[in-house]
Scaffold this motif. Sequence first.
Motif, PDB file in Angstrom:
ATOM      1  N   ASP A   6       0.833  -1.199   0.000  1.00  0.00           N
ATOM      2  CA  ASP A   6       0.000   0.000   0.000  1.00  0.00           C
ATOM      3  C   ASP A   6       0.872   1.256   0.000  1.00  0.00           C
ATOM      4  OD1 ASP A   6      -2.347  -1.484   0.074  1.00  0.00           O
ATOM      5  OD2 ASP A   6      -2.366  -1.548   2.281  1.00  0.00           O
ATOM      6  N   TYR A   9       2.427   1.769  -3.421  1.00  0.00           N
ATOM      7  CA  TYR A   9       1.429   2.265  -4.371  1.00  0.00           C
ATOM      8  C   TYR A   9       1.210   3.760  -4.164  1.00  0.00           C
ATOM      9  CZ  TYR A   9      -3.074   3.305  -6.461  1.00  0.00           C
ATOM     10  OH  TYR A   9      -4.079   3.892  -7.180  1.00  0.00           O
ATOM     11  N   GLN A  10       1.088   4.174  -2.921  1.00  0.00           N
ATOM     12  CA  GLN A  10       0.864   5.588  -2.632  1.00  0.00           C
ATOM     13  C   GLN A  10       2.033   6.449  -3.107  1.00  0.00           C
ATOM     14  OE1 GLN A  10       0.057   5.751   1.565  1.00  0.00           O
ATOM     15  NE2 GLN A  10      -1.858   4.600   1.401  1.00  0.00           N
ATOM     16  N   ALA A  13       1.776   6.696  -6.903  1.00  0.00           N
ATOM     17  CA  ALA A  13       0.663   7.584  -7.243  1.00  0.00           C
ATOM     18  C   ALA A  13       1.056   9.038  -6.997  1.00  0.00           C
ATOM     19  CB  ALA A  13      -0.565   7.216  -6.418  1.00  0.00           C
ATOM     20  N   GLU A  14       1.770   9.260  -5.905  1.00  0.00           N
ATOM     21  CA  GLU A  14       2.219  10.623  -5.585  1.00  0.00           C
ATOM     22  C   GLU A  14       3.228  11.106  -6.627  1.00  0.00           C
ATOM     23  OE1 GLU A  14       4.210  13.126  -1.857  1.00  0.00           O
ATOM     24  OE2 GLU A  14       3.744  10.978  -1.649  1.00  0.00           O
ATOM     25  N   ILE A  16       3.405  10.120  -9.796  1.00  0.00           N
ATOM     26  CA  ILE A  16       2.676  10.384 -11.035  1.00  0.00           C
ATOM     27  C   ILE A  16       1.972  11.735 -10.958  1.00  0.00           C
ATOM     28  CG2 ILE A  16       0.671   9.652 -12.387  1.00  0.00           C
ATOM     29  CD1 ILE A  16       1.568   6.758 -11.869  1.00  0.00           C
ATOM     30  N   THR A  17       1.380  12.028  -9.806  1.00  0.00           N
ATOM     31  CA  THR A  17       0.740  13.331  -9.620  1.00  0.00           C
ATOM     32  C   THR A  17       1.764  14.455  -9.734  1.00  0.00           C
ATOM     33  OG1 THR A  17      -0.954  12.374  -8.186  1.00  0.00           O
ATOM     34  CG2 THR A  17      -0.601  14.746  -8.026  1.00  0.00           C
ATOM     35  N   THR A  20       2.672  14.977 -13.331  1.00  0.00           N
ATOM     36  CA  THR A  20       1.567  15.589 -14.057  1.00  0.00           C
ATOM     37  C   THR A  20       1.469  17.085 -13.774  1.00  0.00           C
ATOM     38  OG1 THR A  20       0.351  13.490 -13.957  1.00  0.00           O
ATOM     39  CG2 THR A  20      -0.913  15.461 -14.470  1.00  0.00           C
ATOM     40  N   TRP A  50       5.605  -0.639 -11.145  1.00  0.00           N
ATOM     41  CA  TRP A  50       4.203  -0.270 -10.996  1.00  0.00           C
ATOM     42  C   TRP A  50       3.605   0.321 -12.272  1.00  0.00           C
ATOM     43  CZ3 TRP A  50       0.794  -0.981  -6.981  1.00  0.00           C
ATOM     44  CH2 TRP A  50       1.326  -1.498  -5.797  1.00  0.00           C
ATOM     45  N   ALA A  51       4.368   1.137 -12.990  1.00  0.00           N
ATOM     46  CA  ALA A  51       3.819   1.862 -14.143  1.00  0.00           C
ATOM     47  C   ALA A  51       4.118   1.192 -15.477  1.00  0.00           C
ATOM     48  CB  ALA A  51       4.357   3.294 -14.154  1.00  0.00           C
TER      49      ALA A  51
END
Length: 290
Positions: A6, A9-10, A13-14, A16-17, A20, A50-51
């Motif tokens: 978990d 993953y976070q 995700a962070e 990728i944000t 972006t 992950w990506a």
Amino acid sequence: METQKDINYQRIAEAITFYTEHFREQPSLDTVAAHVHLSPHHFQRMFHEWAGVTPKQFLQYISLEHAKGLLQAPGATLFDTAFETGLSGTGRLHDLFIKIEGMTPGEYKNGGSSLVIRYSFAESPFGPLIVASTDKGICHLAFADKGVGDAFNELQRQFPNATFQQFTDAQQQQALFIFTQDWRQLRDIKLHLKGTPFQLKVWETLLSVPLGGLTTYGDIARDIGDPNAARAVGSAVGDNPVAFLIPCHRVIRSSGAFGQYHWGIARKTVMIGWEAARTAPGFNSGFNEN
């Protein structure tokens, strides 16, 4: 209770944000790794797991998508597009489009209208072909089973805004020599391909499968560093725009079954047998000369 999975993953995700929101700054690997509290090496490995792509590839992809949107606006210039995307100049914008889109930013802005494609028809041991090329290399090779009209219509569908000339050039001749000459003695055949980074990676891996050799979708997935992507590999193999030269016919199922082929399972079977014969000991042909 959060697991390590978990937490990882976070972090991705962070990241990728962050990419972006900050791609115009073209952040370095070290910068993003520090933002998610990882070492650059650990972040690079974890992001790819992950990506499915490296951090650099992901940054290039979102930068390209932004640039494409800008270029579609009336009056957009290459300089302004490069600046608004965070690139240091039009040279980097050009390199980005060539690497991922297979065309220059100007060609993209014009909808491919400045792209000149030469094409011709030929015979091969496996049936009639249409072969097409640009100044950069072979961009299309397909079997013309339904006649020259349908084959040309499919070529036009792939490049709807290009200018077409029916003409046999040296690049096409060089590509077709692979059916009749010792493939080891041919000069490098240049390809001009357009595809996603994943497709290009799969097609590049296919080029390493030798004459007479076979591989599986799972093997290719492992070779590109994404062992769970066998199904996606199958889709990329099916989208191969250059028959035979990119040897998607050498990909079989892990069970040993030949599986499907865009241009027919019977043709795939013949191709595999034809190549196996030419690599067999004692075969007297230019393909097997020392």
